[in-house]
Design a protein around this motif. Structure first.
Motif, PDB file in Angstrom:
ATOM      1  N   MET A  50       0.919  -1.089   0.048  1.00 25.83           N
ATOM      2  CA  MET A  50       0.000   0.041   0.043  1.00 25.83           C
ATOM      3  C   MET A  50       0.929   1.293   0.008  1.00 25.83           C
ATOM      4  O   MET A  50       0.577   2.175  -0.697  1.00 25.83           O
ATOM      5  N   ARG A  51       1.882   1.099   0.874  1.00 29.86           N
ATOM      6  CA  ARG A  51       2.812   2.520   0.970  1.00 29.86           C
ATOM      7  C   ARG A  51       3.594   2.789  -0.090  1.00 29.86           C
ATOM      8  O   ARG A  51       3.657   3.866  -0.771  1.00 29.86           O
ATOM      9  N   SER A  56      -3.858   4.605   0.343  1.00 24.35           N
ATOM     10  CA  SER A  56      -4.605   4.414   1.645  1.00 24.35           C
ATOM     11  C   SER A  56      -5.648   3.441   1.415  1.00 24.35           C
ATOM     12  O   SER A  56      -6.179   3.277   0.352  1.00 24.35           O
ATOM     13  N   SER A  58      -8.781   3.870   2.071  1.00 20.39           N
ATOM     14  CA  SER A  58      -9.636   5.010   1.463  1.00 20.39           C
ATOM     15  C   SER A  58      -9.803   4.868  -0.145  1.00 20.39           C
ATOM     16  O   SER A  58     -10.911   5.137  -0.733  1.00 20.39           O
ATOM     17  N   ASP A  59      -8.426   4.505  -0.718  1.00 21.96           N
ATOM     18  CA  ASP A  59      -8.321   4.332  -2.038  1.00 21.96           C
ATOM     19  C   ASP A  59      -9.081   3.121  -2.647  1.00 21.96           C
ATOM     20  O   ASP A  59      -9.049   2.892  -3.934  1.00 21.96           O
TER      21      ASP A  59
END
Length: 233
Positions: A50-51, A56, A58-59
């Protein structure tokens, strides 16, 4: 149409795998093929992927998880993690049949080499000569349902004659010698599960609204877990 990004988790076998896919196409996958790493590395892999992709939670449009059959411990860890993420981020949960995902991945890996006279048989190792398996057509239509089966020389005789059945997955290493020289059965060792194999099936499930109940969803173990103890010498 906006991108529907899905976080995908595969822990049904020894491979601990995470992928991100957009609209059914894999963006990135990260696979760790080491024994007993799911509990220690799964969450770290998720955060890393993810990073590194600047996302995030929420995406995300959803979280998808390989639901089995497969390793009891691996499935439990994968599904528990997926459910926890969905609870925390208020995301839909998608369960993808592990063997169907394997068939998708194999077909993509051997594009152009699979024809209408080929049957695909993904296999996950169980115990001794037993495997979890299913059979699919070259169009990924189910021909033989998922089941736990002990493989012998006649296991594939009931399939249509003059057709080739390809065996692949973690359950085939013990079958290489058994089917050596067999005219209708081909064993392909070395194929490994990956969360990237789930992309098309997960996206289709999301589009069709085929979502799991986060509160009640459980892995498809196929067989009850049997705890064993080491014999004393």
């Amino acid at each position: 149409m906006p991108e529907q990004v899905i976080l995908q988790i595969e822990t049904a076998t020894q491979v601990c795998s995470i992928a991100l896919a957009a609209n059914g196409v894999t963006i990135v996958s990260h696979d760790v093929d080491e024994p007993n790493v799911h509990a220690a590395k799964l969450t770290l892999l998720i955060m890393e992927v993810m990073r590194s992709n600047g996302l995030s939670f929420s995406d995300l449009a959803a979280v998808a998880v390989s639901k089995g059959p497969g390793s009891y411990t691996g499935l439990r860890i994968g599904v528990s993690t997926a459910k926890g993420l969905c609870y925390a981020a208020d995301l839909p949960l998608i369960g993808v049949d592990t063997l169907a995902g394997m068939a998708e991945g194999f077909l993509a890996s051997y594009a152009g080499q699979i024809d209408e006279n080929t049957r695909l048989c993904p296999m996950i190792d169980a115990r001794r000569m037993e495997v979890y398996s299913a059979v699919y057509s070259d169009q990924l239509e189910p021909i033989r349902p998922t089941r736990a089966v002990i493989i012998d020389d006649q296991s594939f005789d009931s399939l249509a004659p003059h057709q080739r059945t390809i065996l692949f997955g973690s359950g085939v290493d013990k079958l290489v010698e058994r089917f050596a020289g067999h005219e209708q059965v081909t064993v392909v060792p070395g194929f490994k599960n990956s969360a990237g194999h789930l992309s098309r099936l997960a996206y289709r499930a999301l589009a069709d609204g085929l979502l799991e109940d986060v509160a009640y969803f459980e892995p498809y173990y196929l067989k009850d877990f049997v705890a064993t103890t080491q014999k004393k010498s």
